[in-house]
Design a protein around this motif. Structure first.
Motif, PDB file in Angstrom:
ATOM      1  N   PRO A 273       8.185   4.782   4.393  1.00 14.02           N
ATOM      2  CA  PRO A 273       9.597   4.758   3.970  1.00 14.02           C
ATOM      3  C   PRO A 273      10.167   3.458   4.046  1.00 14.02           C
ATOM      4  N   THR A 274      11.183   3.268   3.308  1.00 13.02           N
ATOM      5  CA  THR A 274      11.608   1.816   3.235  1.00 13.02           C
ATOM      6  C   THR A 274      12.832   1.711   4.145  1.00 13.02           C
ATOM      7  N   GLY A 275      13.131   0.562   4.897  1.00 17.36           N
ATOM      8  CA  GLY A 275      14.378   0.991   5.689  1.00 17.36           C
ATOM      9  C   GLY A 275      14.130   0.952   7.169  1.00 17.36           C
ATOM     10  N   ASN A 276      12.904   1.572   7.463  1.00 15.11           N
ATOM     11  CA  ASN A 276      12.557   1.682   8.676  1.00 15.11           C
ATOM     12  C   ASN A 276      11.889   0.500   9.429  1.00 15.11           C
ATOM     13  N   GLU A 277      11.050  -0.055   8.392  1.00 14.67           N
ATOM     14  CA  GLU A 277      10.195  -1.360   9.146  1.00 14.67           C
ATOM     15  C   GLU A 277       9.898  -2.073   7.979  1.00 14.67           C
ATOM     16  N   THR A 278       9.551  -3.393   7.999  1.00 11.70           N
ATOM     17  CA  THR A 278       9.434  -4.276   6.993  1.00 11.70           C
ATOM     18  C   THR A 278       7.985  -4.059   6.558  1.00 11.70           C
ATOM     19  N   ILE A 279       7.791  -3.891   5.226  1.00 12.99           N
ATOM     20  CA  ILE A 279       6.570  -3.647   4.486  1.00 12.99           C
ATOM     21  C   ILE A 279       5.953  -4.801   3.935  1.00 12.99           C
ATOM     22  N   THR A 280       4.806  -5.049   3.995  1.00 10.55           N
ATOM     23  CA  THR A 280       4.187  -6.268   3.932  1.00 10.55           C
ATOM     24  C   THR A 280       3.069  -5.853   2.604  1.00 10.55           C
ATOM     25  N   LEU A 281       3.149  -6.922   1.753  1.00 15.68           N
ATOM     26  CA  LEU A 281       2.171  -6.679   0.177  1.00 15.68           C
ATOM     27  C   LEU A 281       1.328  -7.839   0.051  1.00 15.68           C
ATOM     28  N   GLU A 282       0.344  -7.971  -0.584  1.00 17.34           N
ATOM     29  CA  GLU A 282      -0.123  -9.010  -1.307  1.00 17.34           C
ATOM     30  C   GLU A 282       0.380  -9.431  -2.549  1.00 17.34           C
ATOM     31  N   SER A 283       0.260 -10.594  -2.999  1.00 22.48           N
ATOM     32  CA  SER A 283       0.760 -11.199  -4.384  1.00 22.48           C
ATOM     33  C   SER A 283      -0.249 -10.395  -5.472  1.00 22.48           C
ATOM     34  N   GLY A 284       0.433  -9.620  -6.235  1.00 21.76           N
ATOM     35  CA  GLY A 284      -0.513  -8.869  -7.257  1.00 21.76           C
ATOM     36  C   GLY A 284      -0.760  -7.439  -6.861  1.00 21.76           C
ATOM     37  N   GLN A 285      -0.371  -7.083  -5.881  1.00 17.77           N
ATOM     38  CA  GLN A 285      -0.462  -5.692  -5.191  1.00 17.77           C
ATOM     39  C   GLN A 285       0.436  -4.875  -6.058  1.00 17.77           C
ATOM     40  N   THR A 396      19.641   5.229   0.651  1.00 14.55           N
ATOM     41  CA  THR A 396      18.694   4.897   1.692  1.00 14.55           C
ATOM     42  C   THR A 396      19.032   3.720   2.419  1.00 14.55           C
ATOM     43  N   ALA A 397      18.488   3.471   3.581  1.00 14.92           N
ATOM     44  CA  ALA A 397      18.800   2.151   4.337  1.00 14.92           C
ATOM     45  C   ALA A 397      18.234   1.003   3.587  1.00 14.92           C
ATOM     46  N   THR A 398      18.891  -0.098   3.877  1.00 14.99           N
ATOM     47  CA  THR A 398      18.307  -1.585   3.534  1.00 14.99           C
ATOM     48  C   THR A 398      16.872  -1.870   4.160  1.00 14.99           C
ATOM     49  N   GLY A 399      16.073  -2.185   3.297  1.00 13.91           N
ATOM     50  CA  GLY A 399      14.778  -2.556   3.555  1.00 13.91           C
ATOM     51  C   GLY A 399      14.363  -4.063   3.533  1.00 13.91           C
ATOM     52  N   THR A 400      13.400  -4.130   3.943  1.00 17.53           N
ATOM     53  CA  THR A 400      12.584  -5.704   4.028  1.00 17.53           C
ATOM     54  C   THR A 400      11.017  -5.652   3.306  1.00 17.53           C
ATOM     55  N   VAL A 401      10.947  -6.454   2.309  1.00 17.58           N
ATOM     56  CA  VAL A 401       9.343  -6.392   1.908  1.00 17.58           C
ATOM     57  C   VAL A 401       8.875  -7.983   1.809  1.00 17.58           C
ATOM     58  N   VAL A 402       7.900  -8.035   2.532  1.00 17.49           N
ATOM     59  CA  VAL A 402       7.289  -9.458   2.396  1.00 17.49           C
ATOM     60  C   VAL A 402       6.101  -9.311   1.481  1.00 17.49           C
ATOM     61  N   VAL A 403       5.937 -10.288   0.634  1.00 18.81           N
ATOM     62  CA  VAL A 403       4.927 -10.495  -0.336  1.00 18.81           C
ATOM     63  C   VAL A 403       4.312 -11.826   0.063  1.00 18.81           C
ATOM     64  N   GLU A 404       2.791 -11.629   0.681  1.00 20.73           N
ATOM     65  CA  GLU A 404       2.192 -12.680   1.052  1.00 20.73           C
ATOM     66  C   GLU A 404       1.190 -13.114  -0.174  1.00 20.73           C
ATOM     67  N   PRO A 405       1.076 -14.795  -0.132  1.00 17.07           N
ATOM     68  CA  PRO A 405      -0.100 -15.023  -1.119  1.00 17.07           C
ATOM     69  C   PRO A 405      -1.442 -14.290  -1.110  1.00 17.07           C
ATOM     70  N   SER A 406      -2.021 -13.939  -2.107  1.00 13.87           N
ATOM     71  CA  SER A 406      -3.338 -13.244  -2.206  1.00 13.87           C
ATOM     72  C   SER A 406      -4.346 -14.002  -1.275  1.00 13.87           C
ATOM     73  N   ALA A 407      -5.176 -13.358  -0.470  1.00 17.65           N
ATOM     74  CA  ALA A 407      -6.176 -14.034  -0.049  1.00 17.65           C
ATOM     75  C   ALA A 407      -7.531 -13.911  -0.716  1.00 17.65           C
ATOM     76  N   GLY A 408      -7.548 -13.193  -1.935  1.00 15.76           N
ATOM     77  CA  GLY A 408      -8.570 -13.284  -2.786  1.00 15.76           C
ATOM     78  C   GLY A 408      -8.378 -12.725  -4.146  1.00 15.76           C
ATOM     79  N   PRO A 409      -9.116 -12.063  -4.660  1.00 17.38           N
ATOM     80  CA  PRO A 409      -8.934 -11.419  -6.080  1.00 17.38           C
ATOM     81  C   PRO A 409      -7.922 -10.558  -5.833  1.00 17.38           C
ATOM     82  N   THR A 410      -6.866 -10.240  -6.781  1.00 16.86           N
ATOM     83  CA  THR A 410      -5.694  -9.784  -6.492  1.00 16.86           C
ATOM     84  C   THR A 410      -6.013  -8.129  -6.985  1.00 16.86           C
ATOM     85  N   ALA A 411      -5.138  -7.214  -6.459  1.00 15.63           N
ATOM     86  CA  ALA A 411      -5.525  -5.932  -6.855  1.00 15.63           C
ATOM     87  C   ALA A 411      -5.456  -5.317  -8.290  1.00 15.63           C
TER      88      ALA A 411
END
Length: 413
Positions: A273-285, A396-411
């Motif tokens: 759920p967005t808004g409850n906690e920070t969601i972290t993704l990889e670039s290209g995810q 909904t509540a305001t959320g936070t999304v963190v997009v990190e640089p990809s560590a390898g081949p993208t999804a």
């Protein structure tokens, strides 16, 4: 009348297509109709009072029957029915209503939220036409007016119930024929004035430019009237803020989740759920975004606006280059042609959903997005509102999304 009285006396003579609750509601209506025509079946009234109906309509008819027949030995039953009806009133923004049972068996007696609200309002006005109930009664009137289409309601049953409720409201609170002058002042300056004589549906409105008044200080708003009759007015304030928002439910509830997808578009892990906690993704995810819109009653002309954080972009299924495998993950609700979302728009920074008519219950829509830019981004609330009654809304509540640089081949590779 004699045949109806005999049918009520025979408590076991229930049609096969009526269940017990529906049958009690029907008996309450028949006892009320008989009492209106001078046929008071006291023993049957007492039996039904000790085995009361469970629906708003049945309770309303039983209460009105007790009021007509002046059953002095049942004052506690009257008080209990009044309290039960008032507790069942749902208040949403500027409206209030009473719900009809969702059970399909009630279709046999043409039950609806409109009819339940009208019957309940009539019964309460007959039982307690007090000043403290007037504001709640006005909200119920507004709900009934909002359900009118092209000058009438959905059925002759609804029409008759609503007109009766309106007449009771006028009798209770509108004894004086309007003959008044009204004015609106903002910050001491008159911005609207008009006169109203006689009973009519005429309204008056005004629009003021935003720079007509100074900013940075309070602007008191005052409505005044002189003369006889009651003045009704509505005022709406719209504000904007960049501060994080908590979830809001004012007649519409919105939920939003993100779920990670693999390179083939298959879900990984549980939806977050967005808004409850920070969601972290990889670039290209790839992620599946799911929107759930819930309404306790039917609505008309509803829009859902789901803005994406700056680090995500929707994957548009209209593009030939889109991967069909991952688009199969999306659920656009296209199996329903009415009663849910009937039109969608996918833009670079948001997804918009539209429903001309929204049935009560939960409505789900999902689409696929891709994390494109590294960084920390605010995820604005997903908002829903009735376009012509924006006070009925939710987000909904305001959320936070963190997009990190990809560590390898993208999804997506």
């Amino acid at each position: 009348i004699d045949a109806a009285a005999d049918m009520v006396r025979n408590r076991s003579d229930r049609p096969d297509y009526y269940d017990e609750d529906v049958w009690r509601d029907t008996r309450a209506f028949m006892l009320f109709a008989l009492a209106r025509h001078g046929e008071v079946l006291e023993s049957e009234i007492n039996w039904l009072a000790s085995h009361p109906p469970t629906s708003v309509e049945g309770q309303s008819h039983l209460l009105r029957t007790l009021l007509i027949t002046e059953q002095l030995n049942l004052p506690d039953v009257q008080a209990r029915l009044v309290e039960q009806l008032r507790q069942r009133i749902r208040v949403e923004a500027t409206t209030a209503y009473l719900e009809a049972p969702a059970d399909d068996d009630y279709g046999w007696i043409f039950s609806s939220d409109v009819r339940s609200t009208a019957f309940g309002l009539t019964a309460l006005l007959e039982a307690t036409p007090s000043g403290d109930f007037r504001q709640l009664a006005q909200r119920m009137i507004r709900f009934l007016m909002d359900r009118r289409r092209q000058g009438h309601w959905a059925s002759t049953q609804d029409n008759a119930a609503v007109v009766t409720a309106f007449q009771h409201y006028v009798d209770a609170y509108e004894e004086e024929t309007p003959d008044l002058a009204a004015a609106v002042q903002l910050a001491g300056k008159t911005i609207l004035d008009d006169t109203f004589r006689g009973r009519s549906l005429r309204t008056t409105a005004t629009t003021i430019e935003a720079d007509a008044f100074p900013s940075g200080r309070e602007l008191p708003l005052a409505m005044t009237k002189s003369g006889t009759g009651r003045l009704y007015y509505s005022a709406r304030l719209t504000t904007y803020t960049s501060a994080p928002q908590d979830a809001l439910d004012q007649g519409l509830r919105v939920e939003r989740t993100l779920q990670r997808l693999d390179s083939r578009g298959k879900p990984m892990g549980t939806p977050l759920p967005t808004g409850n906690e920070t969601i972290t993704l990889e670039s290209g995810q790839l992620v599946k975004v799911t929107l759930r819109l819930s309404s306790p009653t039917s609505r008309t002309y509803v829009v859902v606006d789901d803005p994406l954080p700056a680090g995500l972009e929707p994957v548009n299924e209209a593009f030939v280059t889109s991967d069909q495998g991952m688009l199969e993950t999306a659920d656009t609700g296209s199996g329903r042609w009415w009663g849910s979302f009937t039109h969608t728009e996918m833009q670079d920074d948001r997804v918009l959903l539209f429903a001309d008519y929204l049935e009560p219950g939960e409505h789900t829509y999902s689409y696929v997005a891709r994390a494109t830019t590294a960084g920390t981004f605010e995820h604005p609330p997903a908002e829903a509102e009735m376009m012509y009654r924006p006070e009925t809304r939710g987000h909904t509540a305001t959320g936070t999304v963190v997009v990190e640089p990809s560590a390898g081949p993208t999804a997506a590779e």
